[in-house]
Motif scaffolding. Structure first.
Motif, PDB file in Angstrom:
ATOM      1  N   ALA A  13       0.844  -1.197   0.000  1.00 19.68           N
ATOM      2  CA  ALA A  13       0.000   0.000   0.000  1.00 19.68           C
ATOM      3  C   ALA A  13       0.878   1.245   0.000  1.00 19.68           C
ATOM      4  O   ALA A  13       1.840   1.346   0.770  1.00 19.68           O
ATOM      5  N   LEU A  14       0.555   2.194  -0.860  1.00 23.28           N
ATOM      6  CA  LEU A  14       1.352   3.408  -0.990  1.00 23.28           C
ATOM      7  C   LEU A  14       1.003   4.378   0.134  1.00 23.28           C
ATOM      8  O   LEU A  14      -0.168   4.662   0.381  1.00 23.28           O
ATOM      9  N   ALA A  15       2.029   4.900   0.794  1.00 21.26           N
ATOM     10  CA  ALA A  15       1.847   5.855   1.887  1.00 21.26           C
ATOM     11  C   ALA A  15       2.655   7.107   1.585  1.00 21.26           C
ATOM     12  O   ALA A  15       3.819   7.214   1.991  1.00 21.26           O
ATOM     13  N   PRO A  16       2.071   8.066   0.867  1.00 19.12           N
ATOM     14  CA  PRO A  16       2.795   9.314   0.615  1.00 19.12           C
ATOM     15  C   PRO A  16       2.985  10.091   1.917  1.00 19.12           C
ATOM     16  O   PRO A  16       2.169  10.007   2.839  1.00 19.12           O
ATOM     17  N   GLY A  17       4.058  10.848   1.973  1.00 21.98           N
ATOM     18  CA  GLY A  17       4.352  11.620   3.169  1.00 21.98           C
ATOM     19  C   GLY A  17       3.726  12.997   3.138  1.00 21.98           C
ATOM     20  O   GLY A  17       3.586  13.625   2.089  1.00 21.98           O
ATOM     21  N   ALA A  18       3.353  13.459   4.318  1.00 23.12           N
ATOM     22  CA  ALA A  18       2.826  14.815   4.486  1.00 23.12           C
ATOM     23  C   ALA A  18       3.526  15.452   5.672  1.00 23.12           C
ATOM     24  O   ALA A  18       3.622  14.844   6.736  1.00 23.12           O
ATOM     25  N   PHE A  23      -0.870  19.024   2.537  1.00 21.15           N
ATOM     26  CA  PHE A  23      -0.418  17.855   1.779  1.00 21.15           C
ATOM     27  C   PHE A  23      -1.259  16.632   2.138  1.00 21.15           C
ATOM     28  O   PHE A  23      -1.596  15.821   1.265  1.00 21.15           O
ATOM     29  N   ALA A  24      -1.612  16.484   3.404  1.00 19.81           N
ATOM     30  CA  ALA A  24      -2.436  15.340   3.818  1.00 19.81           C
ATOM     31  C   ALA A  24      -3.807  15.382   3.162  1.00 19.81           C
ATOM     32  O   ALA A  24      -4.346  14.343   2.757  1.00 19.81           O
ATOM     33  N   ARG A  25      -4.390  16.566   3.045  1.00 13.88           N
ATOM     34  CA  ARG A  25      -5.691  16.690   2.385  1.00 13.88           C
ATOM     35  C   ARG A  25      -5.593  16.280   0.921  1.00 13.88           C
ATOM     36  O   ARG A  25      -6.481  15.607   0.390  1.00 13.88           O
ATOM     37  N   ILE A  26      -4.543  16.693   0.245  1.00 18.50           N
ATOM     38  CA  ILE A  26      -4.361  16.309  -1.158  1.00 18.50           C
ATOM     39  C   ILE A  26      -4.227  14.791  -1.275  1.00 18.50           C
ATOM     40  O   ILE A  26      -4.824  14.163  -2.158  1.00 18.50           O
ATOM     41  N   ILE A  27      -3.457  14.191  -0.373  1.00 16.79           N
ATOM     42  CA  ILE A  27      -3.288  12.730  -0.372  1.00 16.79           C
ATOM     43  C   ILE A  27      -4.635  12.032  -0.198  1.00 16.79           C
ATOM     44  O   ILE A  27      -4.948  11.078  -0.918  1.00 16.79           O
ATOM     45  N   GLU A  28      -5.440  12.516   0.730  1.00 14.33           N
ATOM     46  CA  GLU A  28      -6.756  11.912   0.942  1.00 14.33           C
ATOM     47  C   GLU A  28      -7.652  12.109  -0.267  1.00 14.33           C
ATOM     48  O   GLU A  28      -8.327  11.169  -0.720  1.00 14.33           O
ATOM     49  N   ALA A  61       4.128  16.165  17.383  1.00 15.27           N
ATOM     50  CA  ALA A  61       2.773  16.008  17.919  1.00 15.27           C
ATOM     51  C   ALA A  61       1.853  17.113  17.414  1.00 15.27           C
ATOM     52  O   ALA A  61       0.686  16.851  17.089  1.00 15.27           O
ATOM     53  N   GLN A  62       2.345  18.327  17.341  1.00 19.74           N
ATOM     54  CA  GLN A  62       1.518  19.421  16.833  1.00 19.74           C
ATOM     55  C   GLN A  62       1.143  19.179  15.382  1.00 19.74           C
ATOM     56  O   GLN A  62      -0.014  19.376  14.982  1.00 19.74           O
ATOM     57  N   THR A  63       2.097  18.706  14.578  1.00 19.09           N
ATOM     58  CA  THR A  63       1.809  18.406  13.175  1.00 19.09           C
ATOM     59  C   THR A  63       0.804  17.278  13.058  1.00 19.09           C
ATOM     60  O   THR A  63      -0.149  17.349  12.260  1.00 19.09           O
ATOM     61  N   VAL A  64       0.977  16.223  13.844  1.00 19.71           N
ATOM     62  CA  VAL A  64       0.041  15.088  13.808  1.00 19.71           C
ATOM     63  C   VAL A  64      -1.356  15.544  14.175  1.00 19.71           C
ATOM     64  O   VAL A  64      -2.347  15.175  13.517  1.00 19.71           O
ATOM     65  N   SER A  65      -1.486  16.342  15.220  1.00 14.44           N
ATOM     66  CA  SER A  65      -2.795  16.809  15.659  1.00 14.44           C
ATOM     67  C   SER A  65      -3.491  17.608  14.565  1.00 14.44           C
ATOM     68  O   SER A  65      -4.695  17.435  14.311  1.00 14.44           O
ATOM     69  N   ARG A  66      -2.762  18.460  13.907  1.00 11.13           N
ATOM     70  CA  ARG A  66      -3.348  19.264  12.836  1.00 11.13           C
ATOM     71  C   ARG A  66      -3.771  18.405  11.653  1.00 11.13           C
ATOM     72  O   ARG A  66      -4.834  18.617  11.051  1.00 11.13           O
ATOM     73  N   ILE A  67      -2.938  17.432  11.295  1.00 10.18           N
ATOM     74  CA  ILE A  67      -3.288  16.553  10.181  1.00 10.18           C
ATOM     75  C   ILE A  67      -4.491  15.695  10.539  1.00 10.18           C
ATOM     76  O   ILE A  67      -5.399  15.491   9.719  1.00 10.18           O
ATOM     77  N   ALA A  68      -4.534  15.181  11.769  1.00 10.35           N
ATOM     78  CA  ALA A  68      -5.669  14.355  12.198  1.00 10.35           C
ATOM     79  C   ALA A  68      -6.976  15.130  12.167  1.00 10.35           C
ATOM     80  O   ALA A  68      -8.038  14.557  11.924  1.00 10.35           O
ATOM     81  N   ASP A  69      -6.921  16.432  12.407  1.00  6.97           N
ATOM     82  CA  ASP A  69      -8.116  17.267  12.311  1.00  6.97           C
ATOM     83  C   ASP A  69      -8.573  17.442  10.873  1.00  6.97           C
ATOM     84  O   ASP A  69      -9.756  17.670  10.613  1.00  6.97           O
ATOM     85  N   ALA A  70      -7.624  17.350   9.939  1.00  9.16           N
ATOM     86  CA  ALA A  70      -7.915  17.671   8.543  1.00  9.16           C
ATOM     87  C   ALA A  70      -8.344  16.476   7.712  1.00  9.16           C
ATOM     88  O   ALA A  70      -9.056  16.640   6.712  1.00  9.16           O
ATOM     89  N   VAL A  71      -7.904  15.266   8.068  1.00 11.65           N
ATOM     90  CA  VAL A  71      -8.196  14.082   7.256  1.00 11.65           C
ATOM     91  C   VAL A  71      -8.659  12.938   8.145  1.00 11.65           C
ATOM     92  O   VAL A  71      -8.439  12.938   9.355  1.00 11.65           O
ATOM     93  N   ALA A 229       5.899  14.702  -2.207  1.00 16.55           N
ATOM     94  CA  ALA A 229       5.166  15.965  -2.321  1.00 16.55           C
ATOM     95  C   ALA A 229       6.067  17.146  -1.982  1.00 16.55           C
ATOM     96  O   ALA A 229       6.026  18.190  -2.645  1.00 16.55           O
ATOM     97  N   LEU A 230       6.899  16.994  -0.974  1.00 20.42           N
ATOM     98  CA  LEU A 230       7.812  18.073  -0.591  1.00 20.42           C
ATOM     99  C   LEU A 230       8.800  18.364  -1.715  1.00 20.42           C
ATOM    100  O   LEU A 230       9.044  19.530  -2.053  1.00 20.42           O
ATOM    101  N   GLN A 231       9.383  17.310  -2.292  1.00 20.17           N
ATOM    102  CA  GLN A 231      10.346  17.519  -3.366  1.00 20.17           C
ATOM    103  C   GLN A 231       9.687  18.176  -4.579  1.00 20.17           C
ATOM    104  O   GLN A 231      10.281  19.046  -5.223  1.00 20.17           O
ATOM    105  N   ALA A 232       8.451  17.766  -4.865  1.00 19.65           N
ATOM    106  CA  ALA A 232       7.715  18.412  -5.963  1.00 19.65           C
ATOM    107  C   ALA A 232       7.467  19.880  -5.662  1.00 19.65           C
ATOM    108  O   ALA A 232       7.596  20.749  -6.544  1.00 19.65           O
ATOM    109  N   ALA A 233       7.115  20.181  -4.412  1.00 20.56           N
ATOM    110  CA  ALA A 233       6.828  21.563  -4.034  1.00 20.56           C
ATOM    111  C   ALA A 233       8.075  22.433  -4.100  1.00 20.56           C
ATOM    112  O   ALA A 233       8.019  23.599  -4.531  1.00 20.56           O
TER     113      ALA A 233
END
Length: 282
Positions: A13-18, A23-28, A61-71, A229-233
């Motif tokens: 299963a492919l797991a792109p990084g955010a 970036f997480a929203r785009i992945i979802e 943890a702050q990044t995880v919390s924000r991503i969990a709220d978004a996706v 995604a980061l390298q593309a950005a």
């Protein structure tokens, strides 16, 4: 779908990084099944620094919390070395599980750790790593997976790395992750271990970029594209802003930009508009 179900298929299963919620929203939105919260990406994007052990548990943890709220996708979280010893790792599991992690990845590098595809890595004794895995297992209160990573291949060779991975499994790891194999034969040996395995494909890195189909045939559970995604950005931002600097407008690169409407769709503005209407003052 629960992350354990995804990995148990062993279909790579492919797991792109955010490194952030956008970036997480785009992945979802693109239909991927899970997200990898990349420690290197957080270091690069939040700190403007390389992946050399500069991020803290609070940063992640702050990044995880924000991503969990978004996706709603399960989040595989890079927890580096557990941010200390076994007791620190126990707290790391508590903090990241509470923030929204479906899995945490722990590695056996010494401090300061560095990107798995950098040179100059070192690993801690096995006797220091196994208590971290046991502490993480003790701390969890949900079906949060423990992914135990070894960087020993670069230091001690493939046989030693496989021996470490097997010891991690016996200590309670749900998945193992032998970082930076150099060829397909090494990858086949890794995939034959008794629990689902992680492959990490880094553009320009040390591991051969085998296609998903081949990795699925080998039996890998997850394939990380941690910073695609980061390298593309970085590339796109550099090209667009270079053109703006040189020409004084975006005319020459307008086709490289998301439209205003695409940008709003990426952040689900329609959802927020609906909430605004729902709670509009009478």
């Amino acid at each position: 779908m629960a992350l354990r179900d995804i990995i148990s298929r062993r279909q790579a299963a492919l797991a792109p990084g955010a490194a952030n919620a956008l970036f997480a929203r785009i992945i979802e939105d693109l239909g991927f099944e899970c997200v990898y919260v990349t420690g290197a990406g957080v270091a690069n994007m939040a700190l403007g620094a390389p992946d050399i052990g500069l991020t803290t548990l609070d940063d992640i943890a702050q990044t995880v919390s924000r991503i969990a709220d978004a996706v709603s996708l399960p989040l595989i979280v890079d927890a580096d070395t557990g941010f200390g010893n076994a007791v620190n790792t126990w707290r790391t599991m508590k903090v990241l599980e509470r923030a929204g992690a479906a899995a945490i990845q722990l590695e056996d590098q010494d401090f300061p750790k560095r990107c798995g595809h950098f040179n100059g890595k070192g690993v801690i004794p096995l006797g220091e790593m196994l208590p971290k895995i046991k502490a993480a297992a003790d701390a969890r209160t949900k079906d949060t997976l423990i992914i135990a990573r070894t960087d020993a291949l670069a230091v001690e060779g493939i046989d030693a790395a496989l021996e470490r991975a097997q010891a991690f499994i016996e200590a309670g790891a749900d998945m193992t992750f032998v970082e930076a194999p150099r060829n397909a034969d090494q990858m086949r040996r890794i995939a034959a271990l008794g629990v689902p395995q992680v492959a990490n494909i880094v553009h320009g890195g040390k591991t051969p970029p085998l296609p998903q189909g081949e990795l699925a045939e080998m039996g890998f559970g997850i394939v990380l594209y941690a910073n695609a995604a980061l390298q593309a950005a970085v590339r796109a931002s550099t090209e667009v802003l270079s053109s703006l600097k040189a020409k004084g407008s975006l005319d020459a690169v307008h086709d490289r930009l998301a439209s205003f409407e695409e940008r709003q769709a990426a952040v689900a503005k329609d959802k927020w508009d609906a909430l605004e209407q729902r709670f509009k003052a009478e």
